[in-house]
Structures are given as C-alpha cells and as structure tokens.
Design a protein around this motif. Structure first.
Motif, PDB file in Angstrom:
ATOM      1  N   ASP A  37      -5.802  12.830   8.562  1.00 17.71           N
ATOM      2  CA  ASP A  37      -6.123  11.494   8.048  1.00 17.71           C
ATOM      3  C   ASP A  37      -4.892  10.728   7.572  1.00 17.71           C
ATOM      4  O   ASP A  37      -4.773   9.520   7.808  1.00 17.71           O
ATOM      5  CB  ASP A  37      -7.136  11.584   6.896  1.00 17.71           C
ATOM      6  N   ALA A  38      -3.962  11.401   6.915  1.00 18.37           N
ATOM      7  CA  ALA A  38      -2.757  10.728   6.415  1.00 18.37           C
ATOM      8  C   ALA A  38      -1.885  10.237   7.576  1.00 18.37           C
ATOM      9  O   ALA A  38      -1.353   9.124   7.542  1.00 18.37           O
ATOM     10  CB  ALA A  38      -1.952  11.658   5.506  1.00 18.37           C
ATOM     11  N   ALA A  87       0.021   5.870  11.109  1.00 19.32           N
ATOM     12  CA  ALA A  87       0.039   5.240  12.432  1.00 19.32           C
ATOM     13  C   ALA A  87      -0.528   3.822  12.379  1.00 19.32           C
ATOM     14  O   ALA A  87      -0.017   2.919  13.037  1.00 19.32           O
ATOM     15  CB  ALA A  87      -0.743   6.089  13.430  1.00 19.32           C
ATOM     16  N   ALA A  88      -1.563   3.633  11.566  1.00 19.57           N
ATOM     17  CA  ALA A  88      -2.188   2.310  11.443  1.00 19.57           C
ATOM     18  C   ALA A  88      -1.253   1.292  10.790  1.00 19.57           C
ATOM     19  O   ALA A  88      -1.430   0.089  10.965  1.00 19.57           O
ATOM     20  CB  ALA A  88      -3.486   2.420  10.643  1.00 19.57           C
ATOM     21  N   LYS A  89      -0.256   1.760  10.044  1.00 18.10           N
ATOM     22  CA  LYS A  89       0.695   0.865   9.369  1.00 18.10           C
ATOM     23  C   LYS A  89       1.895   0.522  10.254  1.00 18.10           C
ATOM     24  O   LYS A  89       2.723  -0.299   9.884  1.00 18.10           O
ATOM     25  CB  LYS A  89       1.177   1.504   8.067  1.00 18.10           C
ATOM     26  N   ILE A 122      14.941  10.453   3.028  1.00 16.07           N
ATOM     27  CA  ILE A 122      13.688   9.863   2.555  1.00 16.07           C
ATOM     28  C   ILE A 122      13.711   8.348   2.690  1.00 16.07           C
ATOM     29  O   ILE A 122      14.774   7.726   2.735  1.00 16.07           O
ATOM     30  CB  ILE A 122      13.378  10.265   1.094  1.00 16.07           C
ATOM     31  N   SER A 123      12.503   7.787   2.745  1.00 23.10           N
ATOM     32  CA  SER A 123      12.331   6.345   2.773  1.00 23.10           C
ATOM     33  C   SER A 123      11.015   6.016   2.080  1.00 23.10           C
ATOM     34  O   SER A 123      10.022   6.739   2.231  1.00 23.10           O
ATOM     35  CB  SER A 123      12.291   5.835   4.216  1.00 23.10           C
ATOM     36  N   TYR A 124      11.027   4.945   1.324  1.00 18.85           N
ATOM     37  CA  TYR A 124       9.830   4.544   0.593  1.00 18.85           C
ATOM     38  C   TYR A 124       8.988   3.601   1.439  1.00 18.85           C
ATOM     39  O   TYR A 124       9.497   2.652   2.020  1.00 18.85           O
ATOM     40  CB  TYR A 124      10.213   3.899  -0.746  1.00 18.85           C
ATOM     41  N   LEU A 125       7.700   3.899   1.498  1.00 20.04           N
ATOM     42  CA  LEU A 125       6.769   3.067   2.255  1.00 20.04           C
ATOM     43  C   LEU A 125       6.348   1.860   1.429  1.00 20.04           C
ATOM     44  O   LEU A 125       6.269   1.945   0.197  1.00 20.04           O
ATOM     45  CB  LEU A 125       5.527   3.888   2.629  1.00 20.04           C
ATOM     46  N   PRO A 126       6.045   0.752   2.087  1.00 22.89           N
ATOM     47  CA  PRO A 126       5.604  -0.432   1.342  1.00 22.89           C
ATOM     48  C   PRO A 126       4.261  -0.237   0.653  1.00 22.89           C
ATOM     49  O   PRO A 126       3.968  -0.869  -0.349  1.00 22.89           O
ATOM     50  CB  PRO A 126       5.512  -1.528   2.407  1.00 22.89           C
ATOM     51  N   LYS A 127       3.430   0.668   1.165  1.00 20.28           N
ATOM     52  CA  LYS A 127       2.105   0.926   0.597  1.00 20.28           C
ATOM     53  C   LYS A 127       1.793   2.407   0.766  1.00 20.28           C
ATOM     54  O   LYS A 127       2.107   3.005   1.791  1.00 20.28           O
ATOM     55  CB  LYS A 127       1.067   0.069   1.341  1.00 20.28           C
ATOM     56  N   ILE A 138      10.079   2.362  13.390  1.00 18.12           N
ATOM     57  CA  ILE A 138       9.121   3.372  13.826  1.00 18.12           C
ATOM     58  C   ILE A 138       7.905   2.634  14.383  1.00 18.12           C
ATOM     59  O   ILE A 138       7.349   1.760  13.720  1.00 18.12           O
ATOM     60  CB  ILE A 138       8.690   4.296  12.672  1.00 18.12           C
ATOM     61  N   SER A 139       7.522   2.980  15.613  1.00 19.79           N
ATOM     62  CA  SER A 139       6.384   2.315  16.236  1.00 19.79           C
ATOM     63  C   SER A 139       5.588   3.314  17.066  1.00 19.79           C
ATOM     64  O   SER A 139       6.070   4.403  17.388  1.00 19.79           O
ATOM     65  CB  SER A 139       6.848   1.144  17.104  1.00 19.79           C
ATOM     66  N   LEU A 140       4.371   2.923  17.404  1.00 23.55           N
ATOM     67  CA  LEU A 140       3.535   3.753  18.267  1.00 23.55           C
ATOM     68  C   LEU A 140       3.966   3.582  19.717  1.00 23.55           C
ATOM     69  O   LEU A 140       4.401   2.509  20.111  1.00 23.55           O
ATOM     70  CB  LEU A 140       2.061   3.341  18.139  1.00 23.55           C
ATOM     71  N   VAL A 141       3.821   4.639  20.496  1.00 23.35           N
ATOM     72  CA  VAL A 141       4.037   4.555  21.943  1.00 23.35           C
ATOM     73  C   VAL A 141       2.672   4.324  22.543  1.00 23.35           C
ATOM     74  O   VAL A 141       1.746   5.119  22.342  1.00 23.35           O
ATOM     75  CB  VAL A 141       4.675   5.860  22.493  1.00 23.35           C
TER      76      VAL A 141
END
Length: 139
Positions: free
Chosen positions: A42-43, A48-50, A66-71, A135-138
C-alpha cells in the motif's frame, strides 16, 4: 532500450526472491534515465500515485541517501519493518522521508520497503550531490 532491459532484469530478480515489483519507475539525473521498481504494498502504491516528483537527496551517514517527501505516505497494510539491502528504496515513518540504501543495513523498525533501484540508478543517486533527481512511473 537499456532502461527496459534493466527494468526487466530487476523484475525477474525480485520475482525470484519473492519480492514482486508492481510498477517500474524511472530515475533521471542530469537528463539520463535509470531503472527501478516499486513493490506492490500500500505504501509503494501511494508513493507511485504521487509521481512524478523532483527530489534532492542528501547523505545520511555512510549507509543511505535521504530525501523528504512533500506529503507523508499512506501506509495501509504495508510492512512497518524491513532488512534493507544496497539499492533498496524505503520510507522512514518517524521523519516521513525516503531512504535509499547505498550499503546493506540491519533489520529496522519504522522502515517501510518501497522498492529497488538498478545498480546504475543507485550510482546516479549516490553521485547526484544536491542536484534534482526526477522519479516517475514507466508507462
């Protein structure tokens, strides 16, 4: 073509190890694309949805970038611990950050497994300094 071949190799390797990759991703640094894959938990689905995201990574000790996510991610029923290996993409619950492991580490609580990077993608993130990493989906 190399990206698809690398993604297929990662998927095959992870299928054989019991970690099914549900979605292929692309990591871009300096306009060059590299392969990776996300788990089916689920995570990882929420991550992936972001996508797409532009992130900057920083060293955290000598073991991870490391990198901090916006949400923060919605974890759902995703595992709340893992034994991270070199190339793993994880989510650290207390800080809400991505952690890409550049070395194997010990089993850790509050660390959610999200996916795996190809060796080339891992090297690109290791050498990215403070540059943007896309980072993007293929599809």
């Amino acid at each position: 073509m190399k990206l698809l071949t690398a993604a297929a190799a990662i998927t095959t390797c992870l299928l054989m190890s019991g970690n099914v990759m549900a979605q292929n991703i692309q990591i871009k640094v300096d306009g060059k694309a590299y392969a990776g894959g996300l788990n089916g938990n689920d995570a990882a689905k929420d991550f992936a949805a972001k996508l797409p995201l532009k992130l900057k990574f920083e060293d955290f000790g000598s073991t991870e970038r490391i990198s901090y996510l916006p949400k923060s991610l919605n974890l759902g029923s995703a595992p709340r611990s893992c034994d991270p290996q070199k190339g793993d993409i994880t989510y650290y619950i207390p800080w809400g950050n991505l952690a890409v492991f550049v070395r194997d580490f010990r089993p850790s609580d509050n660390l959610v497994p999200l996916g795996k990077l190809s060796p080339e993608a891992l090297k690109a993130i290791q050498e990215s300094g403070s540059k943007d990493v896309e980072i993007s989906l293929v599809k």
